[in-house]
Design a protein around this motif. Structure first.
Motif, PDB file in Angstrom:
ATOM      1  N   SER A   1       0.705  -1.079  -0.195  1.00 35.38           N
ATOM      2  CA  SER A   1       0.040   0.044   0.070  1.00 35.38           C
ATOM      3  C   SER A   1       0.842   1.283  -0.096  1.00 35.38           C
ATOM      4  N   VAL A   2       2.127   1.224   0.496  1.00 34.75           N
ATOM      5  CA  VAL A   2       2.727   2.372   0.488  1.00 34.75           C
ATOM      6  C   VAL A   2       4.244   2.116  -0.349  1.00 34.75           C
ATOM      7  N   ARG A   3       4.447   2.999  -1.267  1.00 32.17           N
ATOM      8  CA  ARG A   3       5.419   2.842  -2.140  1.00 32.17           C
ATOM      9  C   ARG A   3       6.443   3.837  -1.828  1.00 32.17           C
ATOM     10  N   LYS A   4       6.721   4.542  -0.859  1.00 32.01           N
ATOM     11  CA  LYS A   4       7.649   5.588  -0.602  1.00 32.01           C
ATOM     12  C   LYS A   4       9.038   5.081  -0.538  1.00 32.01           C
ATOM     13  N   TYR A   5      10.027   5.556  -0.858  1.00 32.90           N
ATOM     14  CA  TYR A   5      11.315   5.304  -0.666  1.00 32.90           C
ATOM     15  C   TYR A   5      11.877   5.191   0.634  1.00 32.90           C
ATOM     16  N   VAL A   6      12.441   4.376   1.187  1.00 33.44           N
ATOM     17  CA  VAL A   6      13.285   4.015   2.544  1.00 33.44           C
ATOM     18  C   VAL A   6      14.406   3.638   2.241  1.00 33.44           C
ATOM     19  N   ALA A   7      15.369   4.148   3.179  1.00 33.60           N
ATOM     20  CA  ALA A   7      16.815   3.853   3.087  1.00 33.60           C
ATOM     21  C   ALA A   7      16.981   2.399   3.385  1.00 33.60           C
ATOM     22  N   PRO A   8      17.661   1.977   2.375  1.00 40.75           N
ATOM     23  CA  PRO A   8      18.062   0.449   2.269  1.00 40.75           C
ATOM     24  C   PRO A   8      18.884   0.147   3.671  1.00 40.75           C
ATOM     25  N   LYS A   9      18.576  -1.066   4.090  1.00 47.64           N
ATOM     26  CA  LYS A   9      19.414  -1.871   5.266  1.00 47.64           C
ATOM     27  C   LYS A   9      19.343  -3.318   4.941  1.00 47.64           C
TER      28      LYS A   9
ATOM     29  N   ASN B   1      24.619   9.033  -4.212  1.00 49.51           N
ATOM     30  CA  ASN B   1      24.269  10.500  -4.232  1.00 49.51           C
ATOM     31  C   ASN B   1      22.863  10.854  -3.991  1.00 49.51           C
ATOM     32  N   TRP B   2      21.861  10.129  -4.841  1.00 52.81           N
ATOM     33  CA  TRP B   2      20.569  10.152  -4.520  1.00 52.81           C
ATOM     34  C   TRP B   2      19.737   9.925  -3.202  1.00 52.81           C
ATOM     35  N   ASN B   3      20.912   8.735  -2.577  1.00 52.23           N
ATOM     36  CA  ASN B   3      20.512   8.182  -1.084  1.00 52.23           C
ATOM     37  C   ASN B   3      20.972   9.508   0.076  1.00 52.23           C
ATOM     38  N   LYS B   4      22.061  10.142  -0.508  1.00 49.75           N
ATOM     39  CA  LYS B   4      22.677  11.167   0.450  1.00 49.75           C
ATOM     40  C   LYS B   4      21.573  12.429   0.391  1.00 49.75           C
ATOM     41  N   ASN B   5      21.161  12.953  -0.891  1.00 50.25           N
ATOM     42  CA  ASN B   5      20.167  13.901  -0.481  1.00 50.25           C
ATOM     43  C   ASN B   5      18.839  13.564   0.002  1.00 50.25           C
TER      44      ASN B   5
ATOM     45  N   PRO C   1      24.746   7.578   6.217  1.00 47.28           N
ATOM     46  CA  PRO C   1      25.903   8.416   6.393  1.00 47.28           C
ATOM     47  C   PRO C   1      26.754   8.855   5.099  1.00 47.28           C
ATOM     48  N   ALA C   2      27.168   9.859   5.160  1.00 49.03           N
ATOM     49  CA  ALA C   2      27.801  10.294   3.892  1.00 49.03           C
ATOM     50  C   ALA C   2      29.408   9.691   3.435  1.00 49.03           C
ATOM     51  N   SER C   3      29.556   8.713   4.547  1.00 46.04           N
ATOM     52  CA  SER C   3      30.863   7.919   4.291  1.00 46.04           C
ATOM     53  C   SER C   3      30.635   6.747   3.582  1.00 46.04           C
ATOM     54  N   ARG C   4      29.347   6.358   3.158  1.00 38.60           N
ATOM     55  CA  ARG C   4      29.014   5.193   2.738  1.00 38.60           C
ATOM     56  C   ARG C   4      29.573   4.896   1.236  1.00 38.60           C
TER      57      ARG C   4
END
Length: 265
Positions: free
Chosen positions: A183-191, A242-246, A254-257
């Motif tokens: 039901s929810v298609r929003k982007y979530v930070a992968p883990k 870069n997309w994830n960082k933004n 983290p920016a170091s990833r």
């Protein structure tokens, strides 16, 4: 230790295709870095022209776009392996050819049964990628060294690399699919998995699978394809990072990833 060996098919058509591959290797990284292929989160429905006007792109739902991309190569690989090789070359199908077929069958099944889509894909881009993949499948299936002429270590090494790469790719695709509900298609930070270290571990494992195909192919064509895919996916992983960082906070991403290879790139 695996030491890849390479044979070169000197047929004029194959050599011309190899030259085409070299040109693609030279330009694929820079092209993708500057203008990401318009599918998934990088899809755009319009393009700004130099004169200030906009050109509307014809879009299709992402699932349909992905099937347009992968199904032709699946059909081509099966047709060459099952029908054309015995008919034209009077030879048996190759290990590398079946691995190519398995790769695209896997991709088709993931599109149909695993991935959860919310966006759209530019139709012309999907058709172009489909052509490149179908041509890649055709050439690898045709030029790959017959199994009877391969050393056993090349067969086992190629198949083993392909299996490891495919399973690793599938696992990280599964992790991505878990992040999004029906039901929810929003982007979530992968883990999970190697997402703790890089933005695109699924690309890394896909390259391991293509390395397996190249080893089993025992032909320059397979290794040039691997180099081309490496350049393309390296650039796309950088775009993804870069997309994830933004998109996400420093705590979430983290920016170091790194982009694709843990601790390296």
């Amino acid at each position: 230790m695996l030491v890849p060996t390479v044979a070169v098919d000197t047929h004029p058509v194959v050599l011309a295709y190899n030259a085409f591959q070299v040109v693609g290797i030279a330009g694929s990284y820079f092209s993708e870095s500057k203008n990401p292929m318009p599918y998934s989160k990088f899809a755009v429905s319009s393009k700004k022209n130099d004169d200030g006007t906009s050109t509307t792109k014809k879009m299709v739902p992402s699932r349909m776009g992905m099937l347009i991309i992968y199904v032709p190569a699946t059909i081509v690989a099966l047709a060459v392996q099952w029908f054309l090789l015995p008919l034209i070359k009077d030879s048996t199908p190759t290990v590398a050819g079946w691995l190519v077929f398995a790769h695209f069958v896997k991709r088709d099944l993931e599109v149909l049964c695993l991935h959860k889509y919310s966006g759209s894909t530019e139709l012309d881009a999907a058709r172009m990628i489909a052509f490149v993949y179908a041509l890649t499948a055709l050439m690898i299936c045709f030029v790959s060294t017959p199994t009877t002429e391969l050393a056993s270590r090349e067969v086992y090494s190629g198949v083993s690399l392909f299996v490891v790469g495919s399973l690793g790719n599938l696992y990280h695709h599964y992790l991505l699919a878990k992040l999004r509900s029906d039901s929810v298609r929003k982007y979530v930070a992968p883990k999970g998995g190697l997402f703790q270290f890089v933005a695109a571990p699924h690309y890394l494992f896909e390259l391991i699978a293509w390395l397996g195909i190249a080893v089993a192919s025992h032909q320059l064509t397979g290794y040039l394809n691997l180099l081309s895919m490496t350049m393309y996916l390296s650039a796309r992983s950088q775009n993804q990072n870069n997309w994830n960082k933004n998109k996400f906070s420093e705590k979430e991403w983290p920016a170091s990833r790194k982009n694709m290879v843990p601790f390296v790139y």
